[in-house]
Design a protein around this motif. Structure first.
Motif, PDB file in Angstrom:
ATOM      1  N   ASP A  33      88.695  29.273  69.559  1.00 18.24           N
ATOM      2  CA  ASP A  33      89.402  29.507  70.821  1.00 18.24           C
ATOM      3  C   ASP A  33      90.536  28.514  71.013  1.00 18.24           C
ATOM      4  OD1 ASP A  33      87.659  31.584  71.758  1.00 18.24           O
ATOM      5  OD2 ASP A  33      86.159  30.004  72.076  1.00 18.24           O
ATOM      6  N   PHE A  36      95.501  25.349  74.051  1.00 20.98           N
ATOM      7  CA  PHE A  36      96.757  24.674  74.385  1.00 20.98           C
ATOM      8  C   PHE A  36      97.697  24.771  73.196  1.00 20.98           C
ATOM      9  CE2 PHE A  36      99.693  21.154  74.809  1.00 20.98           C
ATOM     10  CZ  PHE A  36      99.963  21.142  76.177  1.00 20.98           C
ATOM     11  N   GLU A  56      95.967  23.570  69.844  1.00 20.07           N
ATOM     12  CA  GLU A  56      94.707  22.883  70.141  1.00 20.07           C
ATOM     13  C   GLU A  56      93.615  23.897  70.423  1.00 20.07           C
ATOM     14  OE1 GLU A  56      94.235  19.362  71.193  1.00 20.07           O
ATOM     15  OE2 GLU A  56      96.286  18.654  71.518  1.00 20.07           O
ATOM     16  N   LYS A  59      87.851  22.189  70.033  1.00 20.16           N
ATOM     17  CA  LYS A  59      87.374  21.077  69.204  1.00 20.16           C
ATOM     18  C   LYS A  59      88.462  20.123  68.724  1.00 20.16           C
ATOM     19  CE  LYS A  59      83.949  20.062  67.433  1.00 20.16           C
ATOM     20  NZ  LYS A  59      83.083  19.007  67.998  1.00 20.16           N
TER      21      LYS A  59
ATOM     22  N   MET B   1      93.014  22.871  57.816  1.00 13.30           N
ATOM     23  CA  MET B   1      91.791  23.651  57.979  1.00 13.30           C
ATOM     24  C   MET B   1      90.639  22.976  57.226  1.00 13.30           C
ATOM     25  SD  MET B   1      92.637  27.125  59.140  1.00 13.30           S
ATOM     26  CE  MET B   1      94.023  26.119  59.473  1.00 13.30           C
ATOM     27  N   ARG B  24      79.238  29.109  61.811  1.00 13.37           N
ATOM     28  CA  ARG B  24      80.126  28.349  60.924  1.00 13.37           C
ATOM     29  C   ARG B  24      79.514  26.975  60.710  1.00 13.37           C
ATOM     30  NH1 ARG B  24      85.899  27.772  62.868  1.00 13.37           N
ATOM     31  NH2 ARG B  24      85.801  30.020  62.638  1.00 13.37           N
ATOM     32  N   VAL B  35      78.738  24.867  64.030  1.00 11.69           N
ATOM     33  CA  VAL B  35      79.611  24.364  65.098  1.00 11.69           C
ATOM     34  C   VAL B  35      79.825  25.478  66.111  1.00 11.69           C
ATOM     35  CG1 VAL B  35      81.776  24.875  63.883  1.00 11.69           C
ATOM     36  CG2 VAL B  35      81.741  23.091  65.610  1.00 11.69           C
ATOM     37  N   GLN B  36      79.777  26.711  65.642  1.00  9.28           N
ATOM     38  CA  GLN B  36      79.872  27.859  66.545  1.00  9.28           C
ATOM     39  C   GLN B  36      79.370  29.105  65.831  1.00  9.28           C
ATOM     40  OE1 GLN B  36      84.468  28.291  66.674  1.00  9.28           O
ATOM     41  NE2 GLN B  36      83.671  30.351  66.304  1.00  9.28           N
ATOM     42  N   THR B  39      81.052  34.467  68.384  1.00  8.78           N
ATOM     43  CA  THR B  39      81.668  34.634  69.712  1.00  8.78           C
ATOM     44  C   THR B  39      82.555  33.451  70.097  1.00  8.78           C
ATOM     45  OG1 THR B  39      79.645  33.757  70.644  1.00  8.78           O
ATOM     46  CG2 THR B  39      79.929  36.132  70.751  1.00  8.78           C
ATOM     47  N   GLY B  40      82.328  32.276  69.513  1.00  9.22           N
ATOM     48  CA  GLY B  40      83.208  31.138  69.755  1.00  9.22           C
ATOM     49  C   GLY B  40      82.720  30.197  70.841  1.00  9.22           C
ATOM     50  N   ILE B  41      83.277  28.987  70.811  1.00  6.15           N
ATOM     51  CA  ILE B  41      82.820  27.886  71.667  1.00  6.15           C
ATOM     52  C   ILE B  41      82.975  28.229  73.151  1.00  6.15           C
ATOM     53  CG2 ILE B  41      83.297  25.486  72.327  1.00  6.15           C
ATOM     54  CD1 ILE B  41      84.097  24.975  69.407  1.00  6.15           C
ATOM     55  N   MET B  42      84.095  28.816  73.496  1.00  6.18           N
ATOM     56  CA  MET B  42      84.368  29.130  74.907  1.00  6.18           C
ATOM     57  C   MET B  42      83.290  30.051  75.473  1.00  6.18           C
ATOM     58  SD  MET B  42      87.277  28.095  76.326  1.00  6.18           S
ATOM     59  CE  MET B  42      88.920  28.745  76.191  1.00  6.18           C
ATOM     60  N   GLY B 242      79.687  22.875  68.895  1.00  7.05           N
ATOM     61  CA  GLY B 242      80.956  22.766  69.614  1.00  7.05           C
ATOM     62  C   GLY B 242      80.738  22.871  71.116  1.00  7.05           C
ATOM     63  N   ASP B 245      78.856  19.987  72.629  1.00  4.53           N
ATOM     64  CA  ASP B 245      79.709  18.845  72.927  1.00  4.53           C
ATOM     65  C   ASP B 245      80.529  19.070  74.203  1.00  4.53           C
ATOM     66  OD1 ASP B 245      80.624  16.229  72.152  1.00  4.53           O
ATOM     67  OD2 ASP B 245      82.553  17.156  71.725  1.00  4.53           O
ATOM     68  N   ALA B 311      97.930  18.695  77.309  1.00  2.49           N
ATOM     69  CA  ALA B 311      97.154  18.771  76.068  1.00  2.49           C
ATOM     70  C   ALA B 311      95.912  17.886  76.147  1.00  2.49           C
ATOM     71  CB  ALA B 311      98.018  18.333  74.890  1.00  2.49           C
ATOM     72  N   PRO B 312      94.820  18.311  75.512  1.00  2.00           N
ATOM     73  CA  PRO B 312      93.631  17.458  75.489  1.00  2.00           C
ATOM     74  C   PRO B 312      93.926  16.103  74.847  1.00  2.00           C
ATOM     75  CG  PRO B 312      93.116  19.673  74.695  1.00  2.00           C
ATOM     76  CD  PRO B 312      94.609  19.600  74.832  1.00  2.00           C
ATOM     77  N   ARG B 314      92.218  13.330  72.811  1.00  2.00           N
ATOM     78  CA  ARG B 314      91.008  13.256  71.986  1.00  2.00           C
ATOM     79  C   ARG B 314      90.603  11.805  71.770  1.00  2.00           C
ATOM     80  NH1 ARG B 314      89.796  18.867  71.331  1.00  2.00           N
ATOM     81  NH2 ARG B 314      91.780  19.955  71.205  1.00  2.00           N
ATOM     82  N   PHE B 335      88.728  19.992  75.731  1.00  2.00           N
ATOM     83  CA  PHE B 335      88.988  21.010  76.729  1.00  2.00           C
ATOM     84  C   PHE B 335      87.674  21.368  77.398  1.00  2.00           C
ATOM     85  CE2 PHE B 335      89.727  25.385  78.145  1.00  2.00           C
ATOM     86  CZ  PHE B 335      90.948  25.243  78.788  1.00  2.00           C
ATOM     87  N   ARG B 364     100.018  12.213  71.034  1.00  2.00           N
ATOM     88  CA  ARG B 364     101.116  12.384  70.072  1.00  2.00           C
ATOM     89  C   ARG B 364     102.378  11.650  70.542  1.00  2.00           C
ATOM     90  NH1 ARG B 364      98.121  17.143  69.853  1.00  2.00           N
ATOM     91  NH2 ARG B 364      99.276  18.238  71.463  1.00  2.00           N
TER      92      ARG B 364
END
Lengths: 121, 387
Positions: A33, A36, A56, A59, B1, B24, B35-36, B39-42, B242, B245, B311-312, B314, B335, B364
């Motif tokens: 997902d 950003f 982003e 994770k 990746m 995954r 980690v997920q 369907t994904g982390i969200m 994921g 966390d 932006a997050p 980290r 996020f 950054r």
């Protein structure tokens, strides 16, 4: 129009002197997902391999590199409010930026669809 | 990746289930864990906040510390076993009632945190404690506990012979009611042993998502059956690391190895509540001098919760004051799916910890606004019984 790919999972759709850059369907699946997107400034001159944008996920942050050298002429500001477009339509409405290609010879050095498909098997 | 992990990773008893479900797998604490899922982390995060999420946390370190020669007098035996573990930690274990769990900290002589852990008094066995430590630290933790035990107590590691599942979310209690009805009488931070399948399972009313829920220790041979039975309930979905966390981050809960390490004291970490009153008054825990002085005065830094714009930010991102000077560092951030924005935990000087304080984070190379928030970001919904 022809579409070329990098081993870093960017694509560039070439239309004359302009290239539309984004990430592949495979890349968005790997990222998960997307929450950003940091877009490049219009007018920014990039060399092939320069960091052009940042995507982003929940994770992690991933850099998007310029597939070829050129000047940023347009960015997809829709991604600022709807970063999820990169997941739902990465090779369509979820493109990231447009580049005025500096050297068309650089296009030839990129992967074609078959070459990229072999990479992501 | 990320590349597919090639190193030698341990597998939990549920490994095949994660693969089949399309998880995954990534290396985490020496284990291959999802980690997920597809369907994904969200989606997984939101499902847990609204329904019930099932997590494989078998990489963690459960164990039992048993008095070698119990007298049979339950209170005397408990006092004896508490006397073995208490010199390592800052929690009051002697004062636990049978079945009660305490969140506590293993400390070094300088008052730094070696690990955060759960210690519970057995409801069954006089002179028995149930302990759960973190995955990345478990070998060292267990070695310290064994050394303290000497020949007075025996440590039985349960991480290889058992699986640990966490069922978390507002519907967890209804799911549990159908599975082990007696377990829903447990209040937050209590556990019990219950018959399930061919064996006993240990069910704790605890977790690390901020939601009500349970953590279930089950014999590894029964683990797949329990996992499948839980997932046969339509309110339950499997959730990866994921979302685990992002859920704990929204709940303002620190993660060992990121927000906590051997240099950070309980006061700096804003975990002063984990220094139990009796222990404080006795000043009889490792690093008591530093920790009690920090409690009375000011620590050098303090953990805060930050709402981040843009932006997050980290782990490792610098925290700046309003003038742009570096004053601290983000120790975990990302996020927040429930809030739809970036949040972070980090350390700053204590005078900058009041909620509403305007700070910045450097992402950054660019400064972004950040504001100190009350913690947790998302309110806890634990099931607390009135005493």
């Amino acid at each position: 129009m022809t579409t070329k790919f990098t081993p870093d999972h960017e694509y560039i759709r070439v239309d004359g002197e302009t290239g539309i850059v984004g990430i592949t369907t495979y890349a968005q699946e790997q990222l998960g997902d997307i929450v950003f997107v940091e877009l490049p400034a219009i007018g920014k001159v990039l060399r092939k391999g320069d960091e052009a944008a940042v995507v982003e996920s929940v994770k992690a942050a991933s850099e998007i590199y310029a597939p070829v050298s050129g000047e940023v002429v347009e960015v997809n500001s829709l991604l600022t409010s709807e970063p999820g477009m990169l997941n739902s339509a990465p090779e369509g409405e979820g493109w990231i930026f447009k580049l005025k290609i500096a050297d068309s010879a650089e296009i030839d050095s990129l992967l074609d669809a078959d070459g990229y498909a072999d990479l992501t098997l | 990746m990320a590349d597919i992990p090639s190193e030698d990773l341990k597998q939990t008893p549920l490994y095949e289930r994660h693969v089949t479900a399309g998880g995954r797998l990534v290396p985490f604490g020496g284990y291959a864990l999802p980690v997920q899922y597809p369907t994904g982390i969200m989606a997984e995060h939101k499902w847990t906040r609204e329904h019930a999420g099932l997590f494989d946390v078998s990489h963690m370190g459960p164990g039992f510390l048993m008095l070698a020669n119990p007298s049979g007098d339950a209170e005397a035996d408990h006092a004896a076993i508490a006397g073995i573990i208490e010199p390592l930690i800052c929690g009051d274990i002697a004062g636990l009632k049978p079945g009660q769990i305490r969140y506590t900290l293993l400390l070094n002589a300088e008052g730094g945190i070696i690990d955060d852990l759960m210690v519970a008094r057995s409801p069954l066995v006089a002179g028995g404690l149930y302990i759960v430590v973190n995955a990345g630290t478990k070998d060292n933790d267990f070695a310290l506990i064994e050394k303290a035990a000497g020949d007075k107590a025996r440590l039985i590691r349960a991480d290889d012979d058992y699986a640990l599942l966490a069922l978390q979310g507002p519907e967890a209690v209804n799911v549990m009611a159908a599975l082990i009805p007696e377990a829903i009488a447990l209040g937050f931070m209590n556990y019990g042993a219950f018959e399930w399948g061919r064996d006993k399972v240990f069910v704790a009313r605890s977790g690390y998502t901020g939601e009500d829920g349970f953590e279930i220790l089950v014999n590894r041979h029964e683990a797949v059956a329990l996992w499948d039975e839980l997932l046969s309930d339509p309110r339950v979905k499997p959730i990866g690391l994921g979302a685990r966390d992002s859920l704990r981050l929204e709940a303002g809960l620190p993660l060992y190895g990121h927000d906590l390490d051997e240099t950070v004291s309980p006061i700096e970490a804003d975990l002063g509540f984990a220094v139990s009153k009796r222990r404080r008054e006795a000043a009889d825990f490792p690093g008591a001098g530093r920790i009690l002085a920090e409690r009375e005065g000011q620590p050098a830094r303090k953990r805060v919760a930050l709402l981040v714009e843009g932006a997050p930010a980290r782990e490792g991102a610098e925290i700046l004051n309003a003038a742009g000077q570096a004053i601290g560092v983000v120790t975990s951030g990302g996020f927040a799916p429930s809030l739809g924005r970036a949040i972070a935990l980090g350390f700053v000087p204590p005078q900058l910890t009041a909620p509403g304080t305007k700070l910045q984070v450097s992402v950054r190379g660019r400064a972004q606004p950040a504001e100190v928030s009350a913690s947790p970001f998302v309110p806890h919904r634990y099931f607390r019984k009135s005493a």
